[in-house]
Design an enzyme around this catalytic site. Structure first.
Site, PDB file in Angstrom:
ATOM      1  N   LYS A  20      -5.880   3.187  -6.730  1.00  0.00           N
ATOM      2  CA  LYS A  20      -5.402   4.572  -6.892  1.00  0.00           C
ATOM      3  C   LYS A  20      -3.901   4.608  -7.207  1.00  0.00           C
ATOM      4  O   LYS A  20      -3.470   5.267  -8.152  1.00  0.00           O
ATOM      5  CB  LYS A  20      -5.650   5.388  -5.601  1.00  0.00           C
ATOM      6  CG  LYS A  20      -7.101   5.490  -5.190  1.00  0.00           C
ATOM      7  CD  LYS A  20      -7.290   6.339  -3.925  1.00  0.00           C
ATOM      8  CE  LYS A  20      -6.617   5.794  -2.685  1.00  0.00           C
ATOM      9  NZ  LYS A  20      -7.176   4.516  -2.195  1.00  0.00           N
ATOM     10  N   ARG A  95      -8.259  13.360   2.364  1.00  0.00           N
ATOM     11  CA  ARG A  95      -8.864  12.191   2.998  1.00  0.00           C
ATOM     12  C   ARG A  95     -10.050  12.550   3.878  1.00  0.00           C
ATOM     13  O   ARG A  95     -10.710  11.678   4.425  1.00  0.00           O
ATOM     14  CB  ARG A  95      -7.820  11.609   3.900  1.00  0.00           C
ATOM     15  CG  ARG A  95      -7.170  10.259   3.790  1.00  0.00           C
ATOM     16  CD  ARG A  95      -7.495   9.290   2.856  1.00  0.00           C
ATOM     17  NE  ARG A  95      -7.009   7.989   3.241  1.00  0.00           N
ATOM     18  CZ  ARG A  95      -5.969   7.402   2.669  1.00  0.00           C
ATOM     19  NH1 ARG A  95      -5.271   7.977   1.741  1.00  0.00           N
ATOM     20  NH2 ARG A  95      -5.637   6.187   3.025  1.00  0.00           N
ATOM     21  N   ARG A 134      -2.260  -8.825  -1.589  1.00  0.00           N
ATOM     22  CA  ARG A 134      -1.072  -8.003  -1.365  1.00  0.00           C
ATOM     23  C   ARG A 134      -0.426  -8.308  -0.015  1.00  0.00           C
ATOM     24  O   ARG A 134       0.800  -8.246   0.130  1.00  0.00           O
ATOM     25  CB  ARG A 134      -1.421  -6.510  -1.453  1.00  0.00           C
ATOM     26  CG  ARG A 134      -0.178  -5.622  -1.335  1.00  0.00           C
ATOM     27  CD  ARG A 134      -0.475  -4.163  -1.625  1.00  0.00           C
ATOM     28  NE  ARG A 134      -1.346  -3.591  -0.627  1.00  0.00           N
ATOM     29  CZ  ARG A 134      -1.915  -2.387  -0.716  1.00  0.00           C
ATOM     30  NH1 ARG A 134      -1.696  -1.633  -1.785  1.00  0.00           N
ATOM     31  NH2 ARG A 134      -2.691  -1.938   0.225  1.00  0.00           N
ATOM     32  N   ARG A 140       2.417  -5.695   3.490  1.00  0.00           N
ATOM     33  CA  ARG A 140       2.179  -4.340   4.017  1.00  0.00           C
ATOM     34  C   ARG A 140       1.478  -4.459   5.366  1.00  0.00           C
ATOM     35  O   ARG A 140       0.492  -5.180   5.485  1.00  0.00           O
ATOM     36  CB  ARG A 140       1.345  -3.528   3.008  1.00  0.00           C
ATOM     37  CG  ARG A 140       1.628  -2.031   3.109  1.00  0.00           C
ATOM     38  CD  ARG A 140       0.914  -1.255   2.033  1.00  0.00           C
ATOM     39  NE  ARG A 140      -0.224  -0.527   2.569  1.00  0.00           N
ATOM     40  CZ  ARG A 140      -0.941   0.348   1.889  1.00  0.00           C
ATOM     41  NH1 ARG A 140      -0.634   0.603   0.619  1.00  0.00           N
ATOM     42  NH2 ARG A 140      -1.957   0.973   2.448  1.00  0.00           N
ATOM     43  N   ARG A 151      -9.953   0.401   7.869  1.00  0.00           N
ATOM     44  CA  ARG A 151      -9.666   1.350   6.776  1.00  0.00           C
ATOM     45  C   ARG A 151     -10.926   1.602   5.956  1.00  0.00           C
ATOM     46  O   ARG A 151     -11.180   2.733   5.520  1.00  0.00           O
ATOM     47  CB  ARG A 151      -8.541   0.817   5.891  1.00  0.00           C
ATOM     48  CG  ARG A 151      -7.166   0.954   6.551  1.00  0.00           C
ATOM     49  CD  ARG A 151      -6.135   0.002   5.975  1.00  0.00           C
ATOM     50  NE  ARG A 151      -5.826   0.237   4.581  1.00  0.00           N
ATOM     51  CZ  ARG A 151      -5.258  -0.673   3.793  1.00  0.00           C
ATOM     52  NH1 ARG A 151      -4.961  -1.885   4.247  1.00  0.00           N
ATOM     53  NH2 ARG A 151      -5.000  -0.385   2.541  1.00  0.00           N
TER      54      ARG A 151
END
Ligand code: AP5
Ligand code: MG
Length: 194
Positions: A20, A95, A134, A140, A151
């Site tokens: 996204k 969300r 990532r 992160r 998640r």
């Protein structure tokens, strides 16, 4: 009908790691739209240790949704900024169904209703690959294996139903998010042009 020559107000839907943020940044540059990401705004608030950031941090670190009232204040403020009038891409909001309804009310008030919701689909092993990569590259804090798993669970339970909110109005489109960034971008552009 959606046309690139008109103002476009796009909601991007998709699981963590579906691309996204990557695709929204490309569309921002290509179409001159504002890129509005609640994840980015929340990470900035955490970084700057604002009151909101302090309240949001533990939810984000666990991979849970930050409470709706906190995020609504943030998104209302962002949608009040002047660049939004030329069109926008929402990345990471709404969300859950309550956020989808709250968003409708805010956008109605400012006369900028959503034109289209684009659901980006990616399979789970690709998601885990991308986010694990990532984790190494950027560190992160929510890209650890246990938090990625939560998640994905939160996405399935709370966010996936948001697609139905837009489908009911005939506003939902699906784009295959597998393949290279450029391939996915081309599919997005073709879909928005069509
Ligand atoms: P948020 O920041 O929105 O994270 P997310 O939804 O988990 O999604 P990601 O940012 O991880 O993935 P993405 O789909 O943007 O993909 P990206 O382009 O980055 O939310 C984080 C947290 O904030 C939430 O858990 C929650 O706590 C809170 N939050 C945010 N919004 C909220 C809201 N509305 N309400 C309540 N809480 C909220 O790509 C991922 C990786 O893959 C990158 O490294 C990228 O380079 C790579 N990549 C992208 N495309 C490709 C491709 N085609 N091929 C290979 N690699 C690719
Ligand atoms: Mg993102």
């Amino acid at each position: 009908m959606v046309s690139t020559s008109n103002i476009m107000r796009i909601v991007l839907l998709g699981p963590p790691g579906s691309g996204k943020g990557t695709q929204a940044a490309l569309l921002r540059d290509q179409l001159g739209l504002a890129h509005v990401s609640t994840g980015v705004l929340l990470r900035e608030a955490v970084e700057q240790q604002t009151e909101l950031g302090k309240k949001a941090k533990s939810f984000m670190d666990a991979g849970d949704l930050v409470p709706d009232d906190l995020v609504l204040g943030l998104i209302e403020e962002r949608l009040g900024q002047p660049d939004v009038a030329r069109g926008f891409i929402l990345d990471g909001y709404p969300r859950n169904l309550a956020q989808a309804e709250a968003l409708d009310a805010v956008l109605e008030r400012i006369g900028q209703p959503v034109d289209i919701a684009v659901s980006v689909t990616v399979n789970e092993s690709e998601i885990v690959d991308r986010l694990s990569r990532r984790a190494i590259e950027e560190g992160r804090s929510d890209d650890t294996e246990a938090v990625i798993r939560n998640r994905l669970r939160v996405y399935a339970e709370q966010t996936a139903p948001v697609a139905g909110h837009y489908a009911k109005r005939g506003q939902l489109r699906e784009v295959d998010g597998m393949g290279s960034v450029d391939e996915v971008n081309k599919r997005m552009r073709d879909m928005l042009d069509g």
